[in-house]
Design a protein around this motif. Sequence first.
Motif, PDB file in Angstrom:
ATOM      1  N   LEU A  63      22.071   3.123 -14.402  1.00  8.89           N
ATOM      2  CA  LEU A  63      21.646   2.331 -13.248  1.00  8.89           C
ATOM      3  C   LEU A  63      22.746   2.368 -12.192  1.00  8.89           C
ATOM      4  N   THR A  64      22.428   2.940 -11.037  1.00 16.38           N
ATOM      5  CA  THR A  64      23.365   2.936  -9.913  1.00 16.38           C
ATOM      6  C   THR A  64      23.039   1.764  -9.009  1.00 16.38           C
ATOM      7  N   ILE A  65      24.022   0.888  -8.813  1.00 14.99           N
ATOM      8  CA  ILE A  65      23.871  -0.312  -7.991  1.00 14.99           C
ATOM      9  C   ILE A  65      24.665  -0.089  -6.700  1.00 14.99           C
ATOM     10  N   THR A  66      23.995  -0.171  -5.574  1.00 15.18           N
ATOM     11  CA  THR A  66      24.633   0.130  -4.292  1.00 15.18           C
ATOM     12  C   THR A  66      24.585  -1.072  -3.360  1.00 15.18           C
TER      13      THR A  66
ATOM     14  N   GLY B 242      26.118   1.480 -16.196  1.00 17.91           N
ATOM     15  CA  GLY B 242      25.889   1.258 -14.783  1.00 17.91           C
ATOM     16  C   GLY B 242      27.006   1.809 -13.925  1.00 17.91           C
TER      17      GLY B 242
ATOM     18  N   ALA C 276      17.234  -4.926  -5.539  1.00 15.35           N
ATOM     19  CA  ALA C 276      17.443  -5.697  -6.756  1.00 15.35           C
ATOM     20  C   ALA C 276      16.594  -6.957  -6.760  1.00 15.35           C
TER      21      ALA C 276
ATOM     22  N   ARG D 224      17.744   4.385 -10.960  1.00 10.14           N
ATOM     23  CA  ARG D 224      17.981   4.749 -12.350  1.00 10.14           C
ATOM     24  C   ARG D 224      17.672   6.219 -12.592  1.00 10.14           C
TER      25      ARG D 224
ATOM     26  N   ALA E 244      21.003  -7.397 -10.341  1.00 10.62           N
ATOM     27  CA  ALA E 244      21.110  -5.999 -10.754  1.00 10.62           C
ATOM     28  C   ALA E 244      21.896  -5.871 -12.054  1.00 10.62           C
TER      29      ALA E 244
ATOM     30  N   HIS F 120      19.117  -0.358  -6.194  1.00 12.09           N
ATOM     31  CA  HIS F 120      19.415   0.199  -7.504  1.00 12.09           C
ATOM     32  C   HIS F 120      18.516   1.396  -7.782  1.00 12.09           C
TER      33      HIS F 120
END
Length: 260
Positions: free
Chosen positions: A20-23, A57, A4, A15, A44, A13
């Motif tokens: 949007l996958t934020i890990t 997200g 991020a 997409r 993010a 992150h």
Amino acid sequence: MSTASGAPGVVLHDRRAGVLTITINRPQQKNAVDHEVAVQLGAAVDLLDGDPELTAGVLTGAGGVFSAGMDLKAFAKGELPVLPGRGFGGLTRTTVRKPLIAAVEGWALGGGFEMVLACDLIVAAEDARFGFPEVMRGLVAAEGGLVRLPRRLPHHVAMRVLLTGEPLTAAEGKEHGLVNELTPSGAALGVARELAERVGRNAPLALAAVKEVVRETQSLNESEAFRRQDELTSGVFASEDAQEGARAFADKRAPVWHGR
């Protein structure tokens, strides 16, 4: 998958299909949140809201754990995982315009649980656990636990979690309406992404208005709530997307949204 901002690898992150996958990516620390994680999570979330190609997200943690909450070792060194005006993890007091879904595996404790409560929908593996152990450490869950949990669970269930510090199982969360989808272990992220894609097919102005109305009317009486709702949604009914939705229905085709 990319970072991020800032130090690489702390928050990732990815997409795909407008999602949007934020890990949180500190598995060796059980995804505990320090200041840098908070900064990168905030960045993010800003990416999610600021990119018109993103529709929703998903927030999750790496290594089979959502988040153990505040990084106590960092806290002991004087670091705070709370950003001014944005709250714990740069999220718990942030107004996120687009839908955000929590995908929970393993533990979501303290601030980790508070970040889950800051999301709009919750997908959890059947062996996930949610808890606020703050009272066991002489603290309180002041970044959403005390405010949000009693609004999401029956009063005495919420108070049991808050007063004992003992965890809530994912099955209990599903039973009481806190958890939207219960999945086998390891499947929460995939189900959350699929749910995010379903949500993201809908009109962006309408989705944002739903979130804003729900957020702003919860403490109002019915007449005040309708008045505020009408103020917030007038632009939706007059939008190009509203016309497109009607045309697409008449033409028996999928709508093409433009966010205006």
